[in-house]
Write an enzyme that holds these catalytic residues in place. Structure first.
Site, short mmCIF file in Angstrom:
data_model
loop_
_atom_site.label_atom_id
_atom_site.label_comp_id
_atom_site.label_asym_id
_atom_site.label_seq_id
_atom_site.Cartn_x
_atom_site.Cartn_y
_atom_site.Cartn_z
CG HIS A 239 0.08 4.28 8.37
ND1 HIS A 239 0.67 4.13 7.25
CD2 HIS A 239 0.86 4.80 9.47
CE1 HIS A 239 1.94 3.89 7.69
NE2 HIS A 239 2.29 4.54 9.07
CG ASP A 240 -1.35 2.71 4.49
OD1 ASP A 240 -1.77 3.01 3.50
OD2 ASP A 240 -0.40 3.63 5.00
N GLY B 109 2.39 -0.05 10.88
CA GLY B 109 1.74 0.28 9.35
C GLY B 109 1.88 -0.83 8.49
#
Length: 276
Positions: free
Chosen positions: A131-132, A149
Site C-alpha cells: 500500500h501507498d 508500504g
C-alpha cells in the site's frame, strides 16, 4: 458471408468461465482469460490482457496494453490492520508486464489513498507492491522482490531477485539493487546497493551508459560520489563543497536534491553504520 460490424471487432473477449462484475469498465480489445475475476470498480484500458486466474478488485485502474499473467492478485485490501474497507486506489500505467503471482495493493486513506505504478514496468513472478507505494516507469522488479508500504521507486530502477525494501524508503532513479539485498535506508539516484544490511557499493555505471551518459559526465558523477561519501567529514559538509564545485551536472544536481529532500529514513552509504 457478411463481415462482422466494426464494433464487434473491438469488443472485449471474455472467457465463459471468467467473472466480470457489473460496473467494471473495459476498453477496446480487452481480453479476460479463463477463471479471471474482475470487480465492479475496476477499469481496464484498451488492449489489456488478463491471461487466466487473475483477480482484480477494488478501485483499480490498469493502463493500455498491460499484460497480466496467471494468478496475479491486484487491488485487494492492503495488508494493514488499520484498513477498514475504504475506497482507495491502485493505478497501474501503460504497457506493463505483471507476471505470475504478483500482488499489488491500494493505498491507505490517511496517506493519500493511492498506490501508483508508471508505464513500461516489469514485475516478475511473486513480486509484491504494498500500500501507498509509488513505482516509476521502466522499472524492473525481479522475482520475489518485496516492497513494504510507502516505498518510492524512481524511474529505470532495477531490483534483483529476493530484495526487500523497508517501509518509507526512497530509491532514486537509475539505481540498481542487488539480489537478496535488504534495503533499510534511502538509495541515491544512480546508486548501486548490495548486501544485508544494504551497503552502497558505488554507481550504476552500466545503467548510466545505457541511458546515454558521456564518459565525461560519468567521471564527474564519480568524483561527486567520492566527495559526498568521504568518510573523514560529515556528509552535509561534503555536499556543501560539492554544490559549490559542480558545474551544473544534471546527475550531480539530482543526487544532491535527493539527499536534501525530507525523508523518514537515513541515507544508505558505502560504510556500514554511516548515516546521512
Amino acid at each position: 458471408m457478411t463481415s462482422p460490424a466494426p464494433a464487434a471487432l473491438h469488443a472485449a473477449r471474455i472467457h465463459p468461465t471468467a467473472l466480470v462484475e457489473d460496473g467494471a469498465q473495459l476498453g477496446i480489445n480487452v481480453e479476460v482469460g479463463p477463471f479471471c475475476h474482475v470487480g465492479p470498480q475496476v477499469q481496464l484500458g484498451d488492449n489489456v490482457r488478463l491471461m487466466s486466474h487473475v483477480v482484480i478488485q477494488g478501485c483499480t485502474t490498469i493502463g493500455e496494453g498491460t499484460v497480466v499473467f496467471p494468478n496475479a492478485v491486484l487491488g485487494c485490501a492492503p495488508q494493514n490492520i488499520h484498513y477498514k474497507g475504504e475506497d482507495t486506489e491502485l493505478i497501474i500505467g501503460r504497457s506493463c508486464t505483471i507476471r505470475e503471482g504478483v500482488t499489488m495493493h491500494p493505498g491507505m486513506p490517511d496517506f493519500g489513498g493511492k498506490t501508483t505504478v508508471g508505464d513500461h514496468s516489469m514485475f516478475l513472478a511473486y513480486s509484491h507492491v504494498a500500500h501507498d507505494c509509488h513505482v516509476g516507469s521502466n522499472v524492473i522488479l525481479s522475482n520475489n522482490v518485496m516492497l513494504a508500504g510507502h516505498v518510492t521507486i524512481g524511474d529505470r530502477v532495477i531490483m534483483g531477485g529476493g530484495a526487500a525494501v523497508h517501509q518509507f524508503v526512497r530509491i532514486g532513479h537509475h539505481a540498481f539493487i542487488g539480489g537478496l539485498a535488504a534495503v533499510n535506508n534511502d538509495v541515491i539516484p544512480y546508486g548501486m546497493l548490495n548486501g544485508n544490511p544494504g551497503i552502497l557499493m558505488g554507481l550504476n555505471i552500466i545503467g548510466m551508459q545505457r541511458s546515454g551518459f558521456s564518459k565525461s559526465d560519468i567521471h564527474e558523477v564519480r568524483r561527486a560520489f567520492k566527495a559526498i561519501f568521504n568518510p573523514t567529514t560529515p556528509i552535509r559538509e561534503n555536499i556543501a563543497r560539492v554544490r559549490e564545485q559542480t558545474d551544473n551536472n544534471a546527475a550531480v544536481v539530482d543526487i544532491i536534491a535527493f539527499i536534501d529532500a525530507e525523508s523518514e529514513r537515513a541515507l544508505s552509504s558505502p560504510a556500514r553504520g554511516q548515516r546521512g
